[in-house]
Scaffold this motif. Structure first.
Motif, PDB file in Angstrom:
ATOM      1  N   ASP A 191     -15.217  60.468   2.717  1.00 25.12           N
ATOM      2  CA  ASP A 191     -15.518  59.740   3.955  1.00 25.12           C
ATOM      3  C   ASP A 191     -16.530  58.632   3.649  1.00 25.12           C
ATOM      4  O   ASP A 191     -17.741  58.841   3.768  1.00 25.12           O
ATOM      5  CB  ASP A 191     -16.079  60.690   5.017  1.00 25.12           C
ATOM      6  N   PRO A 192     -16.061  57.426   3.252  1.00 24.65           N
ATOM      7  CA  PRO A 192     -16.977  56.343   2.878  1.00 24.65           C
ATOM      8  C   PRO A 192     -17.836  55.836   4.026  1.00 24.65           C
ATOM      9  O   PRO A 192     -18.833  55.157   3.791  1.00 24.65           O
ATOM     10  CB  PRO A 192     -16.027  55.230   2.382  1.00 24.65           C
ATOM     11  N   THR A 193     -17.475  56.164   5.279  1.00 24.42           N
ATOM     12  CA  THR A 193     -18.221  55.639   6.426  1.00 24.42           C
ATOM     13  C   THR A 193     -19.424  56.510   6.799  1.00 24.42           C
ATOM     14  O   THR A 193     -20.202  56.131   7.671  1.00 24.42           O
ATOM     15  CB  THR A 193     -17.307  55.529   7.658  1.00 24.42           C
ATOM     16  N   ILE A 194     -19.593  57.663   6.168  1.00 28.64           N
ATOM     17  CA  ILE A 194     -20.693  58.549   6.525  1.00 28.64           C
ATOM     18  C   ILE A 194     -22.022  57.866   6.206  1.00 28.64           C
ATOM     19  O   ILE A 194     -22.177  57.215   5.180  1.00 28.64           O
ATOM     20  CB  ILE A 194     -20.571  59.902   5.787  1.00 28.64           C
ATOM     21  N   SER A 195     -22.987  57.996   7.110  1.00 26.15           N
ATOM     22  CA  SER A 195     -24.283  57.339   6.917  1.00 26.15           C
ATOM     23  C   SER A 195     -25.188  58.181   6.029  1.00 26.15           C
ATOM     24  O   SER A 195     -24.998  59.398   5.891  1.00 26.15           O
ATOM     25  CB  SER A 195     -24.965  57.099   8.269  1.00 26.15           C
ATOM     26  N   LYS A 226     -12.042  43.206   5.912  1.00 26.55           N
ATOM     27  CA  LYS A 226     -11.095  43.353   7.012  1.00 26.55           C
ATOM     28  C   LYS A 226      -9.695  42.943   6.566  1.00 26.55           C
ATOM     29  O   LYS A 226      -9.537  42.065   5.714  1.00 26.55           O
ATOM     30  CB  LYS A 226     -11.523  42.486   8.198  1.00 26.55           C
ATOM     31  N   LYS A 227      -8.708  43.580   7.145  1.00 21.89           N
ATOM     32  CA  LYS A 227      -7.326  43.204   6.885  1.00 21.89           C
ATOM     33  C   LYS A 227      -6.490  43.573   8.101  1.00 21.89           C
ATOM     34  O   LYS A 227      -6.852  44.491   8.851  1.00 21.89           O
ATOM     35  CB  LYS A 227      -6.782  43.911   5.642  1.00 21.89           C
ATOM     36  N   PRO A 228      -5.406  42.854   8.338  1.00 23.55           N
ATOM     37  CA  PRO A 228      -4.533  43.205   9.462  1.00 23.55           C
ATOM     38  C   PRO A 228      -3.960  44.606   9.281  1.00 23.55           C
ATOM     39  O   PRO A 228      -3.728  45.054   8.159  1.00 23.55           O
ATOM     40  CB  PRO A 228      -3.416  42.145   9.395  1.00 23.55           C
ATOM     41  N   ALA A 229      -3.751  45.300  10.409  1.00 22.87           N
ATOM     42  CA  ALA A 229      -3.141  46.632  10.362  1.00 22.87           C
ATOM     43  C   ALA A 229      -1.650  46.477  10.070  1.00 22.87           C
ATOM     44  O   ALA A 229      -0.872  46.066  10.924  1.00 22.87           O
ATOM     45  CB  ALA A 229      -3.356  47.352  11.696  1.00 22.87           C
ATOM     46  N   ILE A 230      -1.234  46.787   8.850  1.00 20.47           N
ATOM     47  CA  ILE A 230       0.151  46.595   8.400  1.00 20.47           C
ATOM     48  C   ILE A 230       0.720  47.948   7.994  1.00 20.47           C
ATOM     49  O   ILE A 230       0.075  48.700   7.257  1.00 20.47           O
ATOM     50  CB  ILE A 230       0.216  45.620   7.207  1.00 20.47           C
ATOM     51  N   PRO A 276      -7.660  51.117   0.144  1.00 21.68           N
ATOM     52  CA  PRO A 276      -7.350  51.317   1.574  1.00 21.68           C
ATOM     53  C   PRO A 276      -8.450  52.014   2.363  1.00 21.68           C
ATOM     54  O   PRO A 276      -8.741  51.646   3.504  1.00 21.68           O
ATOM     55  CB  PRO A 276      -6.068  52.160   1.526  1.00 21.68           C
ATOM     56  N   LYS A 277      -9.111  53.017   1.765  1.00 21.62           N
ATOM     57  CA  LYS A 277     -10.151  53.746   2.498  1.00 21.62           C
ATOM     58  C   LYS A 277     -11.413  52.920   2.686  1.00 21.62           C
ATOM     59  O   LYS A 277     -12.278  53.276   3.493  1.00 21.62           O
ATOM     60  CB  LYS A 277     -10.498  55.042   1.769  1.00 21.62           C
ATOM     61  N   ASN A 278     -11.544  51.798   1.956  1.00 25.73           N
ATOM     62  CA  ASN A 278     -12.730  50.949   2.061  1.00 25.73           C
ATOM     63  C   ASN A 278     -12.495  49.711   2.915  1.00 25.73           C
ATOM     64  O   ASN A 278     -13.314  48.792   2.917  1.00 25.73           O
ATOM     65  CB  ASN A 278     -13.195  50.519   0.662  1.00 25.73           C
ATOM     66  N   LEU A 279     -11.376  49.663   3.638  1.00 28.41           N
ATOM     67  CA  LEU A 279     -11.021  48.517   4.470  1.00 28.41           C
ATOM     68  C   LEU A 279     -11.155  48.868   5.945  1.00 28.41           C
ATOM     69  O   LEU A 279     -11.065  50.033   6.338  1.00 28.41           O
ATOM     70  CB  LEU A 279      -9.595  48.062   4.177  1.00 28.41           C
ATOM     71  N   VAL A 280     -11.364  47.850   6.764  1.00 25.39           N
ATOM     72  CA  VAL A 280     -11.374  48.009   8.215  1.00 25.39           C
ATOM     73  C   VAL A 280     -10.186  47.246   8.782  1.00 25.39           C
ATOM     74  O   VAL A 280     -10.083  46.029   8.609  1.00 25.39           O
ATOM     75  CB  VAL A 280     -12.680  47.462   8.838  1.00 25.39           C
ATOM     76  N   SER A 281      -9.272  47.954   9.432  1.00 29.95           N
ATOM     77  CA  SER A 281      -8.085  47.315   9.988  1.00 29.95           C
ATOM     78  C   SER A 281      -8.439  46.510  11.228  1.00 29.95           C
ATOM     79  O   SER A 281      -9.303  46.899  12.017  1.00 29.95           O
ATOM     80  CB  SER A 281      -7.023  48.366  10.338  1.00 29.95           C
ATOM     81  N   THR A 282      -7.791  45.368  11.407  1.00 34.07           N
ATOM     82  CA  THR A 282      -8.005  44.523  12.575  1.00 34.07           C
ATOM     83  C   THR A 282      -6.701  44.383  13.338  1.00 34.07           C
ATOM     84  O   THR A 282      -5.621  44.378  12.752  1.00 34.07           O
ATOM     85  CB  THR A 282      -8.504  43.128  12.162  1.00 34.07           C
ATOM     86  N   VAL A 283      -6.803  44.306  14.651  1.00 33.61           N
ATOM     87  CA  VAL A 283      -5.631  44.129  15.502  1.00 33.61           C
ATOM     88  C   VAL A 283      -5.885  42.969  16.456  1.00 33.61           C
ATOM     89  O   VAL A 283      -7.021  42.587  16.718  1.00 33.61           O
ATOM     90  CB  VAL A 283      -5.326  45.417  16.308  1.00 33.61           C
ATOM     91  N   LYS A 284      -4.805  42.410  16.981  1.00 29.97           N
ATOM     92  CA  LYS A 284      -4.913  41.215  17.821  1.00 29.97           C
ATOM     93  C   LYS A 284      -4.988  41.579  19.297  1.00 29.97           C
ATOM     94  O   LYS A 284      -4.069  41.346  20.073  1.00 29.97           O
ATOM     95  CB  LYS A 284      -3.724  40.289  17.561  1.00 29.97           C
ATOM     96  N   HIS A 285      -6.086  42.192  19.704  1.00 35.60           N
ATOM     97  CA  HIS A 285      -6.295  42.463  21.127  1.00 35.60           C
ATOM     98  C   HIS A 285      -7.776  42.651  21.367  1.00 35.60           C
ATOM     99  O   HIS A 285      -8.556  42.834  20.438  1.00 35.60           O
ATOM    100  CB  HIS A 285      -5.517  43.698  21.585  1.00 35.60           C
TER     101      HIS A 285
END
Length: 265
Positions: A80-84, A121-125, A180-189
């Protein structure tokens, strides 16, 4: 409260030994060098035992985490790379039955090559689209420059207008930002943003067109009728050129497709 003393210098220790060899008492030496007689006594005792006036390396405070603890912390972060660091410190404290600070956790991770970074960041694909995009890229990777000089690239995009959102941080090693686990997906909304349509070619870019409402096929058709021909002239494309757009359902609408006859044929 007495003033905290600094470490006795090597020159002063030499002087203390010299004065003692001259027969002076510990208290007399202490008054001369401005040190308590207890300090003078310890320096003399050490000299008698080691025949040296130098300080030996100190062991320092014992580490709270051993190698097994460091490996455990690294495994948790990899999962879990996001754990503080704060949460990880609390979890480790419960396991060790002792207080572990967030700073200790950070030092442990840093020693294992893990550092806090803002994720890319990368688009959610989807997995299917990843394969399709890779095939598309391989198909056109060897196209000559003359081919790309005839392509008009178009797309719409959304921009936040109320400042950048808070960026989370992750733990990762160097050159691992695209895992992939180190990326944040972005969406258009979302809200607080503005949408624009634009185009560009190898020869230049075109001014953006602002989209005030949600994009529908009729609005997309109106944007093309108003801006496409001017865009082609602006970047000075040849008579035979290629129009690029993504596979958004609005782009393939029946009322939009006949428009290409006005420009391409």
């Amino acid at each position: 409260m007495s003033e905290k003393r600094t470490e006795t210098s090597e020159d002063m220790r030499k002087l203390i030994v010299k004065l003692r060899n001259e027969g002076k008492s510990f208290r007399k030496i202490g008054k001369i060098v401005n040190r308590c007689h207890g300090t003078v006594k310890k320096i003399i005792a050490k000299y008698k035992d080691t025949k040296s006036i130098r300080n030996f390396p100190r062991s320092g405070r014992p580490k709270k985490l051993n190698e097994a603890d460091n490996r455990l912390i690294t495994r948790i972060v990899k999962k879990d790379p996001t754990i503080s660091a704060v949460s990880l410190a609390q979890e480790t404290s419960e396991i060790q039955q002792t207080s572990i600070s967030a700073s200790t956790i950070r030092r442990s991770l840093n020693s294992q090559g893990m550092h806090g970074r803002v994720p890319r960041k990368k688009p959610a694909i989807s997995a299917k689209n990843r394969v399709s995009r890779l095939q598309f890229a391989k198909k056109f990777i060897n196209k000559p420059l003359t081919f790309w000089n005839t392509v008009l690239f178009t797309d719409k995009s959304k921009f936040e207008i109320f400042g950048r959102k808070t960026q989370p941080k992750i733990w990762r090693k160097k050159n691992m930002e695209l895992e992939p686990k180190n990326l944040v997906s972005t969406v258009k909304h979302g809200g607080g943003n503005i949408m624009v349509w634009g185009s560009m070619a190898a020869s230049g870019i075109v001014e953006l067109t602002f989209i005030n409402n949600k994009m529908f096929r009729f609005q997309y058709l109106n944007i093309l009728r108003t801006n496409l021909a001017a865009s082609v002239r602006s970047v000075q494309l040849p008579n035979s050129w290629i129009f690029q757009q993504d596979r958004d359902p609005k782009h393939a609408a029946k009322i939009v497709n006949p428009l290409w006859a006005e420009f391409l044929f």
